[in-house]
Design an enzyme around this catalytic site. Structure first.
Site, PDB file in Angstrom:
ATOM      1  N   HIS A   1     -36.881  93.174 -70.397  1.00  0.00           N
ATOM      2  CA  HIS A   1     -37.857  92.306 -70.256  1.00  0.00           C
ATOM      3  C   HIS A   1     -39.274  92.710 -70.122  1.00  0.00           C
ATOM      4  O   HIS A   1     -40.137  92.114 -70.456  1.00  0.00           O
ATOM      5  CB  HIS A   1     -37.278  91.298 -69.059  1.00  0.00           C
ATOM      6  CG  HIS A   1     -37.438  92.022 -67.846  1.00  0.00           C
ATOM      7  ND1 HIS A   1     -36.629  92.786 -67.241  1.00  0.00           N
ATOM      8  CD2 HIS A   1     -38.496  92.114 -66.680  1.00  0.00           C
ATOM      9  CE1 HIS A   1     -36.807  93.123 -66.222  1.00  0.00           C
ATOM     10  NE2 HIS A   1     -38.078  92.730 -65.879  1.00  0.00           N
TER      11      HIS A   1
ATOM     12  N   HIS B   1     -44.079  96.400 -55.044  1.00  0.00           N
ATOM     13  CA  HIS B   1     -42.858  95.406 -54.735  1.00  0.00           C
ATOM     14  C   HIS B   1     -41.593  96.305 -54.502  1.00  0.00           C
ATOM     15  O   HIS B   1     -41.477  97.596 -54.914  1.00  0.00           O
ATOM     16  CB  HIS B   1     -42.683  94.459 -56.066  1.00  0.00           C
ATOM     17  CG  HIS B   1     -42.311  95.159 -57.345  1.00  0.00           C
ATOM     18  ND1 HIS B   1     -42.944  95.970 -57.968  1.00  0.00           N
ATOM     19  CD2 HIS B   1     -41.051  94.579 -58.234  1.00  0.00           C
ATOM     20  CE1 HIS B   1     -42.628  96.247 -59.047  1.00  0.00           C
ATOM     21  NE2 HIS B   1     -41.430  95.443 -59.309  1.00  0.00           N
TER      22      HIS B   1
END
Length: 218
Positions: A24, A88
């Site tokens: 992605h 993250h």
């Protein structure tokens, strides 16, 4: 093939793939901008931002500078896209602690919609919980904004001092995805001798346990 040989001639060892599948991170930006993956000629360049061992930032910069020099000699418009999250640390299996089933999925898995939905549910659940309770490293907006400032400086050598260990400690295990940003801005510098950031946006997104940033430069 021509690009690969050019990079090797600049003293950086690379390999090419005839059947690499992009995820992605590589596919979505192209689809969102152009409507499909085949709308424009695309050369995907893989920079490891997922698992050890990680290349030194200087090596990524040198690789990208070779790409930028090659692109500058083309009589074409070239758009360089770098896609990856900022700070993250999502609740995903690490290779060293993964079960055999998880390792099989990491190596050969092709997630369907149900898998993607389950993963998103795990991430958002972690985002709603306290970071200390889930064992993940929280978003670090200060680190994100410092990194984006280094990107805006048009001086790719600033990235050379970033180390894998410090990045993981300060910004989470998935902050290594910014290595694609390093490559993109380093290539742009080599192609143009510098650049100017024309648009910049940043927002921490607690529900996805991630810092989100966007920069456009030319």
């Amino acid at each position: 093939e021509d690009l690969g040989q050019f990079i090797i001639d600049q003293g950086v060892d690379v390999a090419i793939s005839r059947e690499m599948v992009i995820d992605h991170g590589g596919a979505q930006p192209v689809e969102l901008m152009f409507g499909s993956l085949t709308a424009k000629p695309v050369i995907p360049i893989f920079v490891n931002g997922v698992a050890h061992p990680f290349a030194a930032m200087e090596r990524i910069r040198l690789l990208a500078e070779a790409v930028g020099t090659w692109a500058a000699n083309l009589d074409k418009k070239v758009l360089m896209i770098a896609s990856g999250g900022l700070s993250h640390d999502p609740p995903l299996p690490r290779w060293a602690e993964a079960t055999d089933a998880q390792k099989e999925f990491l190596l050969h898995g092709h997630p369907d919609q149900a898998d993607r939905d389950a993963r998103e549910a795990r991430v958002t659940a972690a985002g709603k919980a306290n970071a200390a309770e889930t064992g993940i490293i929280d978003i670090n907006p200060e680190w994100d904004q410092k990194f984006m400032a280094d990107c805006a400086s048009a001086d790719p050598t600033r990235f050379d001092h970033y180390t894998a260990a410090q990045m993981a400690e300060d910004a989470g295990n998935s902050s290594h995805e910014v290595r694609t940003w390093v490559a993109g801005f380093s290539a742009l510098t080599a192609a143009h001798g510098g650049y100017q950031v024309e648009y910049e946006f940043y927002r921490p997104i607690p529900e996805f346990v991630a810092g989100f940033g966007l920069m456009i430069a030319r």
